[in-house]
Write a protein that holds these residues in place. Structure first.
Motif, PDB file in Angstrom:
ATOM      1  N   ILE A  31      49.567 -10.040  49.170  1.00 53.82           N
ATOM      2  CA  ILE A  31      48.450  -9.291  49.763  1.00 53.82           C
ATOM      3  C   ILE A  31      47.646  -8.574  48.688  1.00 53.82           C
ATOM      4  CG2 ILE A  31      47.856  -7.370  51.297  1.00 53.82           C
ATOM      5  CD1 ILE A  31      50.322  -8.138  52.969  1.00 53.82           C
ATOM      6  N   LEU A  32      48.341  -7.908  47.764  1.00 52.18           N
ATOM      7  CA  LEU A  32      47.654  -7.199  46.687  1.00 52.18           C
ATOM      8  C   LEU A  32      46.820  -8.148  45.838  1.00 52.18           C
ATOM      9  CD1 LEU A  32      50.461  -4.740  45.524  1.00 52.18           C
ATOM     10  CD2 LEU A  32      48.279  -4.115  46.569  1.00 52.18           C
ATOM     11  N   SER A  33      47.351  -9.317  45.557  1.00 52.11           N
ATOM     12  CA  SER A  33      46.640 -10.289  44.733  1.00 52.11           C
ATOM     13  C   SER A  33      45.349 -10.743  45.406  1.00 52.11           C
ATOM     14  CB  SER A  33      47.543 -11.500  44.465  1.00 52.11           C
ATOM     15  OG  SER A  33      46.864 -12.471  43.706  1.00 52.11           O
ATOM     16  N   ASN A  74      47.712  -9.451  36.850  1.00 54.96           N
ATOM     17  CA  ASN A  74      48.848  -8.649  36.385  1.00 54.96           C
ATOM     18  C   ASN A  74      49.505  -7.875  37.518  1.00 54.96           C
ATOM     19  OD1 ASN A  74      49.146  -8.461  33.178  1.00 54.96           O
ATOM     20  ND2 ASN A  74      47.008  -8.837  33.694  1.00 54.96           N
ATOM     21  N   LEU A  75      48.678  -7.346  38.407  1.00 59.76           N
ATOM     22  CA  LEU A  75      49.207  -6.610  39.553  1.00 59.76           C
ATOM     23  C   LEU A  75      50.131  -7.489  40.368  1.00 59.76           C
ATOM     24  CD1 LEU A  75      49.067  -3.975  41.256  1.00 59.76           C
ATOM     25  CD2 LEU A  75      47.183  -5.039  42.506  1.00 59.76           C
ATOM     26  N   GLY A 101      45.841 -16.193  46.375  1.00 57.85           N
ATOM     27  CA  GLY A 101      47.005 -16.687  47.098  1.00 57.85           C
ATOM     28  C   GLY A 101      47.654 -17.913  46.487  1.00 57.85           C
ATOM     29  N   VAL A 102      46.833 -18.819  45.948  1.00 60.22           N
ATOM     30  CA  VAL A 102      47.358 -20.083  45.428  1.00 60.22           C
ATOM     31  C   VAL A 102      47.431 -20.065  43.899  1.00 60.22           C
ATOM     32  CG1 VAL A 102      47.014 -22.580  45.290  1.00 60.22           C
ATOM     33  CG2 VAL A 102      46.557 -21.375  47.436  1.00 60.22           C
ATOM     34  N   ALA A 103      46.271 -19.840  43.253  1.00 63.42           N
ATOM     35  CA  ALA A 103      46.218 -19.927  41.787  1.00 63.42           C
ATOM     36  C   ALA A 103      47.091 -18.882  41.108  1.00 63.42           C
ATOM     37  CB  ALA A 103      44.778 -19.782  41.312  1.00 63.42           C
ATOM     38  N   ILE A 104      47.248 -17.725  41.728  1.00 64.40           N
ATOM     39  CA  ILE A 104      48.025 -16.648  41.104  1.00 64.40           C
ATOM     40  C   ILE A 104      49.409 -16.524  41.735  1.00 64.40           C
ATOM     41  CG2 ILE A 104      48.109 -14.177  40.625  1.00 64.40           C
ATOM     42  CD1 ILE A 104      45.044 -14.156  40.635  1.00 64.40           C
ATOM     43  N   TRP A 105      49.449 -16.244  43.043  1.00 61.18           N
ATOM     44  CA  TRP A 105      50.734 -15.940  43.692  1.00 61.18           C
ATOM     45  C   TRP A 105      51.658 -17.158  43.751  1.00 61.18           C
ATOM     46  CZ3 TRP A 105      53.639 -17.391  47.915  1.00 61.18           C
ATOM     47  CH2 TRP A 105      54.655 -16.500  48.296  1.00 61.18           C
ATOM     48  N   LEU A 106      51.129 -18.276  44.257  1.00 61.11           N
ATOM     49  CA  LEU A 106      51.965 -19.466  44.384  1.00 61.11           C
ATOM     50  C   LEU A 106      52.402 -19.972  43.016  1.00 61.11           C
ATOM     51  CD1 LEU A 106      53.261 -21.466  46.293  1.00 61.11           C
ATOM     52  CD2 LEU A 106      51.138 -22.798  46.275  1.00 61.11           C
ATOM     53  N   MET A 107      51.481 -19.930  42.031  1.00 63.77           N
ATOM     54  CA  MET A 107      51.844 -20.341  40.677  1.00 63.77           C
ATOM     55  C   MET A 107      53.018 -19.516  40.154  1.00 63.77           C
ATOM     56  SD  MET A 107      51.399 -18.888  37.432  1.00 63.77           S
ATOM     57  CE  MET A 107      52.556 -19.559  36.258  1.00 63.77           C
ATOM     58  N   HIS A 108      52.972 -18.200  40.389  1.00 71.66           N
ATOM     59  CA  HIS A 108      54.019 -17.303  39.901  1.00 71.66           C
ATOM     60  C   HIS A 108      55.391 -17.713  40.424  1.00 71.66           C
ATOM     61  CE1 HIS A 108      56.008 -13.446  38.917  1.00 71.66           C
ATOM     62  NE2 HIS A 108      56.565 -13.557  40.112  1.00 71.66           N
ATOM     63  N   THR A 130      54.154  -6.831  40.479  1.00 69.34           N
ATOM     64  CA  THR A 130      54.635  -6.522  41.830  1.00 69.34           C
ATOM     65  C   THR A 130      55.627  -7.579  42.270  1.00 69.34           C
ATOM     66  OG1 THR A 130      52.504  -5.488  42.368  1.00 69.34           O
ATOM     67  CG2 THR A 130      53.955  -6.010  44.207  1.00 69.34           C
ATOM     68  N   GLY A 131      55.317  -8.847  41.933  1.00 68.90           N
ATOM     69  CA  GLY A 131      56.257  -9.923  42.238  1.00 68.90           C
ATOM     70  C   GLY A 131      57.572  -9.749  41.508  1.00 68.90           C
ATOM     71  N   MET A 132      57.511  -9.283  40.266  1.00 69.21           N
ATOM     72  CA  MET A 132      58.739  -9.040  39.518  1.00 69.21           C
ATOM     73  C   MET A 132      59.507  -7.847  40.081  1.00 69.21           C
ATOM     74  SD  MET A 132      59.184 -11.345  37.312  1.00 69.21           S
ATOM     75  CE  MET A 132      60.527 -10.591  36.390  1.00 69.21           C
ATOM     76  N   ARG A 133      58.791  -6.932  40.755  1.00 73.72           N
ATOM     77  CA  ARG A 133      59.472  -5.807  41.404  1.00 73.72           C
ATOM     78  C   ARG A 133      60.384  -6.318  42.522  1.00 73.72           C
ATOM     79  NH1 ARG A 133      62.049  -2.505  43.147  1.00 73.72           N
ATOM     80  NH2 ARG A 133      61.692  -0.301  43.592  1.00 73.72           N
ATOM     81  N   ALA A 134      60.097  -7.512  43.019  1.00 76.42           N
ATOM     82  CA  ALA A 134      60.919  -8.084  44.091  1.00 76.42           C
ATOM     83  C   ALA A 134      62.227  -8.675  43.569  1.00 76.42           C
ATOM     84  CB  ALA A 134      60.131  -9.168  44.829  1.00 76.42           C
TER      85      ALA A 134
END
Length: 272
Positions: free
Chosen positions: A92-94, A126-127, A59-66, A131-135
């Motif tokens: 959620i996926l992350s 990567n997922l 949630g933080v290290a991957i998603w929020l960083m992105h 997926t974030g780039m799909r947004a």
């Protein structure tokens, strides 16, 4: 349709530093929780620690960083919008993928489980990214370089495996910090390698895409994400260390044996 240039640091290079710091902090807290799970007494306690680790890492290290890094992403000649549904799905996926990867890695060093866990965690990074780039919505289309996409996957898998190895093998706080740095490098390196793979073509006849600007949702999520780290940090700091837990368990065992001995003596016919 025309190929267009992109800016990845439109707000300044400081975004790279901020996104790296956020990723490292989330990774260190998450890997510390992972270490705690290895000495958990019950399965429920272990899963709770792993869930906390997945929230911190995924949630933080991957998603929020992105999405902090995406603050600097602009496409001259086009508005950039984000689909909230895909954005939530990426988070959620992350988290779920990291949770699965940590469970696979296990409590102790097993090379097969370690590699499998590293692959799952690397793919989770990567997922989340793709997926974030799909947004992302622009007045055109987004394409990717296959070679750089594969490179981004390799970077994430190798570094995630190394971070898990450090966490399983090395118990010192300093080495867990190093593991967090490695994981942070993996996430940030994968992100910008993946962004280097992006190519956009614009179509001036298209309308401004529907969706939210990144600032619409990032600030409240940033605040919530950092506040969410307070729980795992407090849990790690307040939890007894391995030596203390072992001593407490040994003390409980001796107290139980003493109580049983006393009860047996009370029931003995030889008691005066």
């Amino acid at each position: 349709m025309d190929h267009a240039s992109m800016h990845h640091f439109d707000m300044g290079i400081w975004l790279l530093g901020l996104s790296f710091v956020v990723s490292v902090v989330g990774s260190i807290v998450g890997l510390a929780c992972t270490r705690r799970s290895a000495v958990a007494v019950t399965d429920g306690e272990r899963l709770a620690w792993l869930a906390t680790a997945a929230l911190s890492i995924g949630g933080v290290a991957i998603w929020l960083m992105h999405f902090i890094a995406m603050l600097g992403f602009t496409v001259p000649g086009s508005a950039v919008r984000y689909d909230i549904g895909w954005t939530i799905a990426s988070a959620i996926l992350s988290i779920v993928a990291v949770f699965i990867g940590l469970i696979i890695a296990g409590r102790t060093l097993n090379w097969l489980r370690l590699l499998a866990g590293g692959v799952v965690m690397g793919l989770a990074v990567n997922l989340m990214h793709y997926t974030g780039m799909r947004a992302v919505r622009i007045q055109g289309d987004i394409h990717y370089s296959t070679i750089l996409v594969i490179a981004s996957i390799a970077i994430a898998v190798v570094a995630a495996t190394a971070a898990l190895l450090f966490t399983l093998v090395l118990q010192s706080a300093i080495m867990r910090f190093v593991a967090g740095l490695v994981m942070g490098v993996a996430v940030v390196g994968m992100h910008f390698t993946g962004m280097a793979a992006v190519d956009v073509t614009l179509d001036s006849s298209r309308a401004v895409p529907a969706g939210s600007e990144v600032f619409d949702f990032l600030f409240p999520v940033f605040v919530i994400g950092l506040l969410a780290l307070a729980g795992p940090i407090a849990a790690v700091m307040l939890a007894p260390d391995r030596k203390s837990a072992h001593l407490n368990a040994e003390a409980d065992r001796l107290a139980a044996e003493a109580e049983r001995a006393t009860q047996a003596l009370d029931r003995s016919p030889l008691k005066v």
